[in-house]
Design a protein around this motif. Structure first.
Motif, PDB file in Angstrom:
ATOM      1  N   GLN A  39     -31.692  37.940   7.209  1.00  0.00           N
ATOM      2  CA  GLN A  39     -30.627  37.196   7.891  1.00  0.00           C
ATOM      3  C   GLN A  39     -30.942  35.699   7.896  1.00  0.00           C
ATOM      4  O   GLN A  39     -30.081  34.876   7.592  1.00  0.00           O
ATOM      5  CB  GLN A  39     -30.478  37.701   9.324  1.00  0.00           C
ATOM      6  CG  GLN A  39     -29.437  36.954  10.130  1.00  0.00           C
ATOM      7  CD  GLN A  39     -29.435  37.371  11.610  1.00  0.00           C
ATOM      8  OE1 GLN A  39     -30.122  38.295  12.024  1.00  0.00           O
ATOM      9  NE2 GLN A  39     -28.663  36.668  12.393  1.00  0.00           N
ATOM     10  N   GLU A  51     -23.533  21.003  -2.557  1.00  0.00           N
ATOM     11  CA  GLU A  51     -22.182  20.976  -3.125  1.00  0.00           C
ATOM     12  C   GLU A  51     -21.345  19.843  -2.558  1.00  0.00           C
ATOM     13  O   GLU A  51     -20.364  19.442  -3.167  1.00  0.00           O
ATOM     14  CB  GLU A  51     -21.481  22.301  -2.879  1.00  0.00           C
ATOM     15  CG  GLU A  51     -22.064  23.451  -3.677  1.00  0.00           C
ATOM     16  CD  GLU A  51     -21.462  24.794  -3.310  1.00  0.00           C
ATOM     17  OE1 GLU A  51     -20.583  24.851  -2.412  1.00  0.00           O
ATOM     18  OE2 GLU A  51     -21.887  25.793  -3.899  1.00  0.00           O
ATOM     19  N   LEU A  56     -30.195  29.540   3.104  1.00  0.00           N
ATOM     20  CA  LEU A  56     -29.785  29.273   1.724  1.00  0.00           C
ATOM     21  C   LEU A  56     -28.287  29.000   1.612  1.00  0.00           C
ATOM     22  O   LEU A  56     -27.859  28.187   0.787  1.00  0.00           O
ATOM     23  CB  LEU A  56     -30.208  30.421   0.811  1.00  0.00           C
ATOM     24  CG  LEU A  56     -31.724  30.567   0.621  1.00  0.00           C
ATOM     25  CD1 LEU A  56     -32.039  31.771  -0.263  1.00  0.00           C
ATOM     26  CD2 LEU A  56     -32.340  29.297   0.060  1.00  0.00           C
ATOM     27  N   GLU A  57     -27.483  29.642   2.450  1.00  0.00           N
ATOM     28  CA  GLU A  57     -26.044  29.355   2.482  1.00  0.00           C
ATOM     29  C   GLU A  57     -25.808  27.893   2.859  1.00  0.00           C
ATOM     30  O   GLU A  57     -25.030  27.190   2.218  1.00  0.00           O
ATOM     31  CB  GLU A  57     -25.356  30.272   3.495  1.00  0.00           C
ATOM     32  CG  GLU A  57     -23.894  29.982   3.717  1.00  0.00           C
ATOM     33  CD  GLU A  57     -23.306  30.816   4.853  1.00  0.00           C
ATOM     34  OE1 GLU A  57     -22.314  30.346   5.454  1.00  0.00           O
ATOM     35  OE2 GLU A  57     -23.822  31.908   5.158  1.00  0.00           O
ATOM     36  N   GLU A  58     -26.497  27.419   3.888  1.00  0.00           N
ATOM     37  CA  GLU A  58     -26.343  26.027   4.319  1.00  0.00           C
ATOM     38  C   GLU A  58     -26.911  25.059   3.285  1.00  0.00           C
ATOM     39  O   GLU A  58     -26.364  23.974   3.071  1.00  0.00           O
ATOM     40  CB  GLU A  58     -27.001  25.799   5.682  1.00  0.00           C
ATOM     41  CG  GLU A  58     -26.297  26.517   6.812  1.00  0.00           C
ATOM     42  CD  GLU A  58     -24.835  26.110   6.987  1.00  0.00           C
ATOM     43  OE1 GLU A  58     -24.532  24.900   6.893  1.00  0.00           O
ATOM     44  OE2 GLU A  58     -24.000  26.995   7.210  1.00  0.00           O
ATOM     45  N   TYR A  59     -27.994  25.442   2.632  1.00  0.00           N
ATOM     46  CA  TYR A  59     -28.552  24.597   1.562  1.00  0.00           C
ATOM     47  C   TYR A  59     -27.536  24.457   0.430  1.00  0.00           C
ATOM     48  O   TYR A  59     -27.286  23.349  -0.056  1.00  0.00           O
ATOM     49  CB  TYR A  59     -29.861  25.192   1.041  1.00  0.00           C
ATOM     50  CG  TYR A  59     -30.361  24.478  -0.193  1.00  0.00           C
ATOM     51  CD1 TYR A  59     -30.863  23.180  -0.113  1.00  0.00           C
ATOM     52  CD2 TYR A  59     -30.303  25.083  -1.442  1.00  0.00           C
ATOM     53  CE1 TYR A  59     -31.307  22.517  -1.248  1.00  0.00           C
ATOM     54  CE2 TYR A  59     -30.746  24.429  -2.572  1.00  0.00           C
ATOM     55  CZ  TYR A  59     -31.245  23.137  -2.474  1.00  0.00           C
ATOM     56  OH  TYR A  59     -31.667  22.472  -3.598  1.00  0.00           O
ATOM     57  N   ASN A  60     -26.941  25.570   0.004  1.00  0.00           N
ATOM     58  CA  ASN A  60     -25.948  25.522  -1.076  1.00  0.00           C
ATOM     59  C   ASN A  60     -24.754  24.657  -0.691  1.00  0.00           C
ATOM     60  O   ASN A  60     -24.242  23.900  -1.518  1.00  0.00           O
ATOM     61  CB  ASN A  60     -25.511  26.926  -1.460  1.00  0.00           C
ATOM     62  CG  ASN A  60     -26.587  27.658  -2.225  1.00  0.00           C
ATOM     63  OD1 ASN A  60     -27.376  27.069  -2.935  1.00  0.00           O
ATOM     64  ND2 ASN A  60     -26.663  28.969  -2.030  1.00  0.00           N
ATOM     65  N   LYS A  61     -24.314  24.733   0.562  1.00  0.00           N
ATOM     66  CA  LYS A  61     -23.217  23.870   1.027  1.00  0.00           C
ATOM     67  C   LYS A  61     -23.640  22.404   0.955  1.00  0.00           C
ATOM     68  O   LYS A  61     -22.846  21.558   0.567  1.00  0.00           O
ATOM     69  CB  LYS A  61     -22.837  24.211   2.468  1.00  0.00           C
ATOM     70  CG  LYS A  61     -22.047  25.466   2.637  1.00  0.00           C
ATOM     71  CD  LYS A  61     -21.724  25.659   4.118  1.00  0.00           C
ATOM     72  CE  LYS A  61     -21.133  26.992   4.413  1.00  0.00           C
ATOM     73  NZ  LYS A  61     -20.915  27.195   5.867  1.00  0.00           N
ATOM     74  N   ALA A  93     -30.751  34.228   4.273  1.00  0.00           N
ATOM     75  CA  ALA A  93     -29.359  34.143   3.820  1.00  0.00           C
ATOM     76  C   ALA A  93     -28.650  32.949   4.454  1.00  0.00           C
ATOM     77  O   ALA A  93     -27.944  32.195   3.765  1.00  0.00           O
ATOM     78  CB  ALA A  93     -28.618  35.443   4.140  1.00  0.00           C
ATOM     79  N   LYS A  94     -28.818  32.756   5.748  1.00  0.00           N
ATOM     80  CA  LYS A  94     -28.147  31.655   6.443  1.00  0.00           C
ATOM     81  C   LYS A  94     -28.685  30.300   5.990  1.00  0.00           C
ATOM     82  O   LYS A  94     -27.913  29.366   5.745  1.00  0.00           O
ATOM     83  CB  LYS A  94     -28.299  31.824   7.958  1.00  0.00           C
ATOM     84  CG  LYS A  94     -27.548  30.815   8.767  1.00  0.00           C
ATOM     85  CD  LYS A  94     -26.050  30.980   8.613  1.00  0.00           C
ATOM     86  CE  LYS A  94     -25.312  30.047   9.551  1.00  0.00           C
ATOM     87  NZ  LYS A  94     -23.883  30.023   9.302  1.00  0.00           N
TER      88      LYS A  94
END
Length: 89
Positions: A71, A85, A77-82, A74-75
Motif C-alpha cells: 500500500q 508528469e 510511486l503514484e505520487e512520484y509518477n504524478k 503504491a501510493k
C-alpha cells in the motif's frame, strides 16, 4: 492506518536515486526520507535507514507486513509518477 499525504522531492543527476518522499499517516504521524530508487526490476521505495558502525544499514521505520508495504509503495510511486508528469513552470 491511512496514508493522508505524500510529498515528493525529486533528485536530478542521479541514475538510481530519483526522489525523496515524506509520508503522513492519519494526519498525525510523519515519516521522512523514504527513497524512490530505479532498480534493475523498476522503481521501488526504500525505507529511511541509518548506517551502523559495521557499515551495514538498518531501517529506522518500516512496515510490519507485506500488505502495508505494498500500500505504501503504491501510493508513493503514484505520487512520484504524478510529480514527474506535471509540466514544469
Amino acid at each position: 492506518m491511512d496514508i493522508t499525504e505524500v510529498k515528493i522531492s525529486p533528485i536530478s543527476g542521479d541514475e538510481k536515486l530519483k526522489a525523496f518522499a515524506t509520508v503522513t499517516f492519519d494526519d498525525c504521524f510523519l515519516v521522512r526520507d523514504l527513497k524512490i530508487i530505479n532498480g534493475k526490476k523498476g522503481f521501488f521505495v526504500a525505507m529511511p535507514s541509518r548506517k551502523m558502525k559495521d557499515g551495514t544499514f538498518k531501517d529506522i521505520a518500516h512496515p510490519l507486513n507485506n500488505a502495508m508495504r505494498q500500500q505504501l509503495e503504491a501510493k508513493v510511486l503514484e505520487e512520484y509518477n504524478k510529480s514527474i508528469e506535471e509540466p514544469k513552470s
